[in-house]
Design an enzyme around this catalytic site. Structure first.
Site, PDB file in Angstrom:
ATOM      1  N   ILE A 284       0.877  -1.168   0.000  1.00  0.00           N
ATOM      2  CA  ILE A 284       0.000   0.000   0.000  1.00  0.00           C
ATOM      3  C   ILE A 284       0.914   1.217   0.000  1.00  0.00           C
ATOM      4  O   ILE A 284       1.906   1.271   0.741  1.00  0.00           O
ATOM      5  CB  ILE A 284      -0.958   0.004   1.215  1.00  0.00           C
ATOM      6  CG1 ILE A 284      -1.837   1.284   1.195  1.00  0.00           C
ATOM      7  CG2 ILE A 284      -0.214  -0.126   2.536  1.00  0.00           C
ATOM      8  CD1 ILE A 284      -2.921   1.296   2.268  1.00  0.00           C
ATOM      9  N   SER A 285       0.614   2.160  -0.852  1.00  0.00           N
ATOM     10  CA  SER A 285       1.481   3.325  -1.011  1.00  0.00           C
ATOM     11  C   SER A 285       1.523   4.175   0.247  1.00  0.00           C
ATOM     12  O   SER A 285       0.662   4.099   1.123  1.00  0.00           O
ATOM     13  CB  SER A 285       0.997   4.184  -2.182  1.00  0.00           C
ATOM     14  OG  SER A 285       1.135   3.498  -3.400  1.00  0.00           O
TER      15      SER A 285
END
Length: 294
Positions: free
Chosen positions: A129-130
């Protein structure tokens, strides 16, 4: 206020100079901040704790993410995370700030993960997940195309966080579509969204998550006003360009070792305009089998 939006929001670095030399050059030449007392960088670097550059270059931070600048001690709520992103100039849009405050990031990261730290987190299946600053950047780049009633596509939707943010922005009259080729991630993303403020939109059907090859988009709900791609394509995917509405915008990292975050606008006549926003480092946009074997 220190504005890092032009430099620190990037995920990776494409420079070949030594990391410390580039850091000093970036600090002196690009940031142009006016630190309050005590200064962020003193004349002595003896006490400066440098990050693991090899680790940073494998994921998506430019030497120092904003996490390293503001520290971790106070980052224990979603609201504080957003406030810090505003303080450092990453978030300038009130609408983006409200949406990121509404969708709690902690619901979309694995247990015992520092949910509000400004760095990417592993979510399994060789995916991440960024970092929050990158989510904020992409939301702001797409904000004009995420108005109520518009259609948005999130390719490589992972845990569902950004898709949920899209859904809140386009509202119940719009459509937010997440496409992810790992079935287990799609199942967990639906579970995450059901716990979030976007749950009514999922129930209504204006927000939906699908198993599929994101490189092919999701033609059933095309064309899209906004398309976000959460992994780096070796070249611009034609299927996604075809599904972009005239007047629409796509944000996509492109490249292999060296990657740039591209902002792609489809003009009313169907022609394409492309500009580079920043240098980044994402996991590759590839097939399911290749991702699992990487």
């Amino acid at each position: 206020m220190m504005n890092l939006s032009s430099t620190m929001k990037a995920y990776g670095c494409r420079y070949c100079v030594s990391p410390l030399k580039h850091l000093l050059h970036t600090t002196n030449h690009h940031l142009r901040f006016r630190p309050r007392s005590p200064p962020l960088f003193s004349s002595s670097f003896n006490n400066l704790k440098l990050p693991n550059f090899n680790l940073l270059l494998t994921y998506n931070s430019l030497f120092f993410t904003t996490e390293h600048l503001w520290g971790r001690s106070g980052m224990n709520t979603n609201k504080k995370m957003v406030e810090h992103l505003q303080q450092y100039g990453v978030i300038s849009s009130e609408k983006v700030a409200r949406v990121m405050e509404t969708i709690d990031r902690a619901l979309f990261v694995p247990d015992r993960t520092p949910a509000y730290a400004d760095c990417p987190q592993e979510i399994g299946y060789n995916a991440t997940i960024s970092a929050p600053h990158m989510h904020a950047t992409c939301l702001q780049l797409l904000e004009e195309k995420l108005q109520p009633g518009m259609h948005a596509l999130d390719v490589g939707s992972g845990t569902g966080y950004l898709t949920a943010c899209f859904a809140m922005m386009v509202g119940p009259q719009g459509r937010a579509i997440g496409v992810e080729h790992i079935p287990e991630l799609v199942a967990s993303s639906i579970n995450n969204i059901e716990k979030s403020a976007a749950a009514p939109l999922l129930k209504k059907g204006s927000l939906s998550m699908h198993v599929g090859d994101g490189r092919e988009g999701w033609p059933e709900c095309a064309p899209y006003d906004a398309i976000h791609v959460g992994a780096a394509a070796p070249e611009m995917p034609q299927a996604l360009l075809d599904q972009l509405k005239p007047g629409g915008r796509m944000v996509i990292p492109v490249g292999n070792i060296f990657q740039d975050l591209k902002v792609v606008d489809k003009n009313p006549d169907g022609s394409i305009s492309i500009r580079s926003e920043s240098s980044v480092r994402y996991v590759p946009l590839t097939s399911r089998d290749a991702q699992l074997q990487s």
